[in-house]
Design a protein around this motif. Structure first.
Motif, PDB file in Angstrom:
ATOM      1  N   MET B 143      -7.482 -11.441  12.385  1.00  0.00           N
ATOM      2  CA  MET B 143      -7.764 -11.633  10.962  1.00  0.00           C
ATOM      3  C   MET B 143      -7.932 -10.297  10.250  1.00  0.00           C
ATOM      4  SD  MET B 143     -10.183 -15.058  11.163  1.00  0.00           S
ATOM      5  CE  MET B 143     -11.420 -14.358  12.261  1.00  0.00           C
ATOM      6  N   LEU B 144      -8.534  -9.328  10.929  1.00  0.00           N
ATOM      7  CA  LEU B 144      -8.681  -7.974  10.362  1.00  0.00           C
ATOM      8  C   LEU B 144      -8.111  -6.938  11.327  1.00  0.00           C
ATOM      9  CD1 LEU B 144     -12.269  -8.100   8.809  1.00  0.00           C
ATOM     10  CD2 LEU B 144     -10.120  -7.842   7.569  1.00  0.00           C
ATOM     11  N   GLY B 145      -7.160  -7.323  12.144  1.00  0.00           N
ATOM     12  CA  GLY B 145      -6.544  -6.368  13.067  1.00  0.00           C
ATOM     13  C   GLY B 145      -7.035  -6.476  14.490  1.00  0.00           C
ATOM     14  N   GLY B 146      -7.713  -7.557  14.818  1.00  0.00           N
ATOM     15  CA  GLY B 146      -8.156  -7.759  16.192  1.00  0.00           C
ATOM     16  C   GLY B 146      -6.963  -7.815  17.133  1.00  0.00           C
ATOM     17  N   PRO B 147      -7.144  -7.347  18.365  1.00  0.00           N
ATOM     18  CA  PRO B 147      -6.012  -7.263  19.285  1.00  0.00           C
ATOM     19  C   PRO B 147      -5.681  -8.612  19.922  1.00  0.00           C
ATOM     20  CG  PRO B 147      -7.982  -6.487  20.377  1.00  0.00           C
ATOM     21  CD  PRO B 147      -8.389  -6.824  18.969  1.00  0.00           C
ATOM     22  N   ILE B 148      -4.402  -8.826  20.151  1.00  0.00           N
ATOM     23  CA  ILE B 148      -3.955  -9.968  20.960  1.00  0.00           C
ATOM     24  C   ILE B 148      -3.925  -9.495  22.401  1.00  0.00           C
ATOM     25  CG2 ILE B 148      -2.102 -11.621  21.373  1.00  0.00           C
ATOM     26  CD1 ILE B 148      -1.383 -11.398  18.422  1.00  0.00           C
ATOM     27  N   GLN B 149      -2.924  -8.677  22.738  1.00  0.00           N
ATOM     28  CA  GLN B 149      -2.944  -8.048  24.062  1.00  0.00           C
ATOM     29  C   GLN B 149      -3.396  -6.604  23.922  1.00  0.00           C
ATOM     30  OE1 GLN B 149       0.216  -9.720  23.298  1.00  0.00           O
ATOM     31  NE2 GLN B 149      -0.388 -11.578  24.373  1.00  0.00           N
ATOM     32  N   ILE B 150      -3.970  -6.067  24.971  1.00  0.00           N
ATOM     33  CA  ILE B 150      -4.333  -4.659  24.985  1.00  0.00           C
ATOM     34  C   ILE B 150      -3.757  -3.995  26.231  1.00  0.00           C
ATOM     35  CG2 ILE B 150      -6.424  -4.816  23.577  1.00  0.00           C
ATOM     36  CD1 ILE B 150      -7.999  -4.841  26.184  1.00  0.00           C
ATOM     37  N   SER B 151      -3.370  -2.726  26.055  1.00  0.00           N
ATOM     38  CA  SER B 151      -2.843  -1.929  27.160  1.00  0.00           C
ATOM     39  C   SER B 151      -3.984  -1.239  27.889  1.00  0.00           C
ATOM     40  CB  SER B 151      -1.880  -0.872  26.621  1.00  0.00           C
ATOM     41  OG  SER B 151      -0.738  -1.466  26.068  1.00  0.00           O
ATOM     42  N   ASN B 152      -3.669  -0.707  29.054  1.00  0.00           N
ATOM     43  CA  ASN B 152      -4.587   0.145  29.816  1.00  0.00           C
ATOM     44  C   ASN B 152      -5.924  -0.524  30.101  1.00  0.00           C
ATOM     45  OD1 ASN B 152      -2.855   2.482  29.783  1.00  0.00           O
ATOM     46  ND2 ASN B 152      -3.320   2.638  27.604  1.00  0.00           N
ATOM     47  N   ALA B 153      -5.907  -1.846  30.293  1.00  0.00           N
ATOM     48  CA  ALA B 153      -7.170  -2.569  30.467  1.00  0.00           C
ATOM     49  C   ALA B 153      -7.604  -2.596  31.927  1.00  0.00           C
ATOM     50  CB  ALA B 153      -7.033  -3.996  29.950  1.00  0.00           C
ATOM     51  N   ILE B 154      -8.913  -2.433  32.110  1.00  0.00           N
ATOM     52  CA  ILE B 154      -9.559  -2.617  33.403  1.00  0.00           C
ATOM     53  C   ILE B 154     -10.491  -3.800  33.227  1.00  0.00           C
ATOM     54  CG2 ILE B 154     -11.040  -1.529  35.137  1.00  0.00           C
ATOM     55  CD1 ILE B 154     -10.133   1.189  33.889  1.00  0.00           C
ATOM     56  N   ALA B 241     -16.042  -5.494   5.145  1.00  0.00           N
ATOM     57  CA  ALA B 241     -15.021  -6.542   5.155  1.00  0.00           C
ATOM     58  C   ALA B 241     -15.280  -7.485   6.321  1.00  0.00           C
ATOM     59  CB  ALA B 241     -13.640  -5.911   5.284  1.00  0.00           C
ATOM     60  N   ARG B 242     -15.167  -8.771   6.037  1.00  0.00           N
ATOM     61  CA  ARG B 242     -15.464  -9.746   7.083  1.00  0.00           C
ATOM     62  C   ARG B 242     -14.655 -11.012   6.811  1.00  0.00           C
ATOM     63  NH1 ARG B 242     -20.723 -12.698   6.268  1.00  0.00           N
ATOM     64  NH2 ARG B 242     -19.210 -14.118   5.352  1.00  0.00           N
ATOM     65  N   ILE B 243     -14.075 -11.581   7.863  1.00  0.00           N
ATOM     66  CA  ILE B 243     -13.456 -12.901   7.758  1.00  0.00           C
ATOM     67  C   ILE B 243     -14.076 -13.781   8.819  1.00  0.00           C
ATOM     68  CG2 ILE B 243     -11.330 -14.238   7.891  1.00  0.00           C
ATOM     69  CD1 ILE B 243      -9.763 -11.949   6.900  1.00  0.00           C
ATOM     70  N   ARG B 244     -14.482 -14.969   8.380  1.00  0.00           N
ATOM     71  CA  ARG B 244     -14.983 -15.968   9.317  1.00  0.00           C
ATOM     72  C   ARG B 244     -14.048 -17.168   9.297  1.00  0.00           C
ATOM     73  NH1 ARG B 244     -21.419 -15.890   8.000  1.00  0.00           N
ATOM     74  NH2 ARG B 244     -21.951 -14.170   9.379  1.00  0.00           N
ATOM     75  N   ALA B 245     -13.738 -17.676  10.489  1.00  0.00           N
ATOM     76  CA  ALA B 245     -12.920 -18.887  10.606  1.00  0.00           C
ATOM     77  C   ALA B 245     -13.764 -20.018  11.183  1.00  0.00           C
ATOM     78  CB  ALA B 245     -11.724 -18.612  11.511  1.00  0.00           C
ATOM     79  N   TYR B 246     -13.623 -21.206  10.584  1.00  0.00           N
ATOM     80  CA  TYR B 246     -14.286 -22.420  11.077  1.00  0.00           C
ATOM     81  C   TYR B 246     -13.179 -23.440  11.276  1.00  0.00           C
ATOM     82  CZ  TYR B 246     -18.046 -20.115   8.399  1.00  0.00           C
ATOM     83  OH  TYR B 246     -18.929 -19.205   7.856  1.00  0.00           O
ATOM     84  N   GLN B 247     -12.895 -23.798  12.493  1.00  0.00           N
ATOM     85  CA  GLN B 247     -11.801 -24.744  12.708  1.00  0.00           C
ATOM     86  C   GLN B 247     -12.237 -25.922  13.554  1.00  0.00           C
ATOM     87  OE1 GLN B 247      -7.578 -23.514  13.646  1.00  0.00           O
ATOM     88  NE2 GLN B 247      -7.913 -24.780  15.453  1.00  0.00           N
ATOM     89  N   LEU B 248     -11.913 -27.133  13.048  1.00  0.00           N
ATOM     90  CA  LEU B 248     -12.101 -28.363  13.815  1.00  0.00           C
ATOM     91  C   LEU B 248     -10.720 -28.885  14.176  1.00  0.00           C
ATOM     92  CD1 LEU B 248     -14.929 -30.327  11.977  1.00  0.00           C
ATOM     93  CD2 LEU B 248     -14.823 -29.829  14.433  1.00  0.00           C
ATOM     94  N   GLY B 249     -10.551 -29.292  15.424  1.00  0.00           N
ATOM     95  CA  GLY B 249      -9.248 -29.806  15.818  1.00  0.00           C
ATOM     96  C   GLY B 249      -9.395 -30.915  16.823  1.00  0.00           C
TER      97      GLY B 249
END
Lengths: 338, 338, 338
Positions: B143-154, B241-249
């Motif tokens: 939503m604000l640039g959070g990562p999906i995949q990350i490289s170099n992860a331990i 800056a902040r985005i909050r998501a509320y999802q019901l499914g």
């Protein structure tokens, strides 16, 4: 439940019904990543690197028996940069620049066409205890731009069963090599019988730099069982510039444990007077199985006053060195063959 | 007729002779394409898109049993853009940026090295009825640039068999993420027992934007058998800056039929006052088998006066939206696992 | 020794236990490289080229039987440039731009989505004795920018078992084709029964050049057993510019030997008055097996005074021709299917 079947090519059958294996397809590869620390000229860098013990790669290869001593083969193999999830193409796609060849085998030898290891690189790879990889790998190749793999190669290999003698001739033309481009011709001959293996290789590359680059190396190993010492003498020469490498190494397997080490002296002549450097490498590896290894390696580079060599690894940048300053590094990694 | 055989790695055997499966190699993937219509701010676009129900991908993975509760594993997986015949590398080659990892499993948990899903992305993927895909997928990640995949992860993962508790710790350094780069650390813990599954994740990304990005989400699902409702609460925050998501499914399987739906409210605070938006999604899928599905999905986005969110899909550009205008889209697709 | 097992997807089983094959995955490909000599306008070039007899490629495909005459299929196939160790993506990565499709088969025909051969290219490929490849391949396609493969295609194919009649309808929108982009629609119908096979195809491409491009071709072959003559009549027309190809060819198998030849006349109208050219091609191939072939091909191009056509091959640049000058070339190669 639906049951899937793996098949190969247009002609296929249930695997269980096959007696011999006249037409094979093999999927193979290596994933090797290591937590790595490099310290050069007082600056240090820590992170995840790859290919500390074996080169990370992915490929497909196969062989078809044609009868009467004839066979056909193919080989597609590309490098991986697994810490980034990338292949070795410039923008990160999977390519097959480690090897892409088609072969015709006969009782008189193998004719091989395509991109392949250069004849002069092979010995430095095969006789180094660290197989050129990681902090500890040899630097006795690509010293003045010698090719690792070359494109557009036409190679002839001697058949096996020549009493231990082996060899190849190689010719490539057109845009051919990494990092240089141009024409390349090389030859490699060796003798492997019992505990002894010795190989001599020489080549010449006509690339976009004048004069052309001459390459030669001699390598040997002798397996005493508890220890296998190895020797590499290598030279690259372009006009008055010349680098000679002298490396002594050894591997010692103790059950699942593997101890490795090497000392290499790199003698730089030509325009630089005091540009020699020495690399000391040690490593320990534990083999859970033939395919799974954890390892630790350490290396130290001592530079003369005009040399600024830093230890480099795959997948992580090294701090930049200054002339006469030293460099060291270590890594702890996991290597998985498949 | 010549009979081919598939082999794996240096060690191989006829498959029919294997009792257990101590060293496996699996080829897997998904091809998903859909005729897609998007209508945004009065403009519409129709064409072929991809990954409407499941992400199109291709990969290789395997596991080797090392005995005594130890095992080694590897995983190579890349995205596909099948309507263009491309992989996910920048110029269209196949890469493995969805996942490239090597793992060592022990009774005390899993050590995993390489490029992988970020801990904070995983819950938004796994608890969304549409698994983030197509017109109907959630937007509660990145939503604000959070990562999906990350490289170099331990990463360290808890072992299974902790009475339903699961979890992971993750650290990455260096150029790491898509779309941002920098350092990332995250953790995810959950509990899955019987019908209940609940997970909490949090992380922080130090990238090339100041201040750093904080991420957190809580997700839960409860399987009543005829219907499985799900909840996602997610937040990304960078300074003010902040985005909050509320999802019901919910997902509701009826034999081979699958009905899915979700309502998500995206609460944007910070510099924008009336920038919230709401997404309504419904979908129907018919499963011919476990591996083959046809599906239809529809979604509608309602924007507040300062929001211009448009529905987006993989493989087809959406018309550009204007502030306060709405967006809708539907797709009819075929999804094939292999 | 550890024994590996190849598995496919989430659902798998030992291959030997399968009675039918309801869910298959096939790995397939071709490696074809040839020592090649081209001589054009007095200049000559010698080196290693690829795909002289069959296109070098690599892919994965599969099919899942869904019962009641229904099935699902997928196909991923990309080109290879093996003399460079590269795939066909711009920077050399492996892509799947030869074909990336998902299919639903029913008793009423096949619905196919994705990137695929264009309907108008298929006949020029299938009815040319050299399958468009190498020095000897036909030039009756892509004469004025007609597409080979197109992206974003939605295709319907008639079911088999219509007494020999076959056919397809194809529609693509968006950025679609190589080398052009735009919308494409095409149709292809044929009849194959006994020794006869005849096919008619037509299409229109709306790309970024005005006016649009119209394509049509008629092709036929009749198998006398000892020889199979073939005919291709093809036309591409864009406004007043028009090229027509008339090609007669034949293949003659004699045990493992294969003799091939063709004569093609290319009639260029529009702004150029004397721009016609004629291509003569002959080839010999020896098939060690169904999968392994060695071959030799020769071709000669005669240009009218305003034509400067040179023989071109994959993987090696041809010398540039001048108007009215001729071109010839030959190659000796190895082709391996897997």
């Amino acid at each position: 439940m639906k049951k899937p079947v793996v098949m190969v090519g247009a002609a296929f059958s249930l695997v269980g019904a096959v007696q011999a294996a006249p037409n094979t397809l093999e999927i193979f590869g290596t994933l090797d990543m290591a937590v790595t620390h490099l310290r050069t000229d007082g600056q240090s860098q820590t992170g995840l690197a790859h290919s500390g013990s074996n080169i990370s790669r992915f490929g497909f290869r196969g062989r078809e028996d044609l009868g009467s001593g004839y066979a056909a083969g193919f080989w597609l193999e590309g490098g991986l940069h697994p810490n980034l999830g990338k292949g070795a193409a410039e923008d990160g796609g999977l390519d097959f620049r480690r090897r892409a060849t088609v072969s015709l085998f006969s009782p008189y030898g193998e004719l091989r066409l395509g991109r392949d290891d250069s004849a002069t690189f092979l010995s430095t790879l095969l006789f180094d205890p660290f197989m050129t990889n990681g902090v500890a790998g040899t630097n006795s190749f690509m010293m003045l731009g010698g090719p690792i793999q070359i494109s557009n190669a036409i190679s002839y290999f001697l058949p096996p069963n020549l009493g231990g003698f082996y060899g190849q001739l190689q010719y490539a033309s057109g845009p051919t090599s990494t990092p240089s481009s141009g024409n390349y011709r090389g030859a490699r001959f060796g003798y492997a019988q019992g505990a002894l293996n010795v190989a001599l290789a020489a080549g010449r590359q006509q690339d976009n730099v004048q004069p052309s680059l001459g390459l030669a190396n001699l390598a040997a190993t002798y397996d005493f069982g508890f220890i296998k010492p190895s020797l590499i003498l290598a030279q690259e020469k372009r006009g008055s510039a010349r680098i000679r490498a002298y490396q002594l190494g050894a591997t010692a397997p103790i059950g699942p444990h593997l101890i490795r080490g090497s000392i290499g002296k790199y003698d730089v002549s030509g325009q630089q007077a005091n540009a020699d450097w020495i690399k000391y490498s040690v490593g320990y590896a534990y083999n859970f199985s033939k395919n799974t290894q954890i390892y630790a390696s350490y290396a130290y580079v001592h530079n003369q006053s005009d040399s600024a060599r830093a230890i480099s690894v795959q997948g992580m940048d090294s701090p930049i060195n200054s002339a006469g300053r030293n460099s060291q590094g270590y890594q702890f990694g996991i290597r998985k063959f498949f």
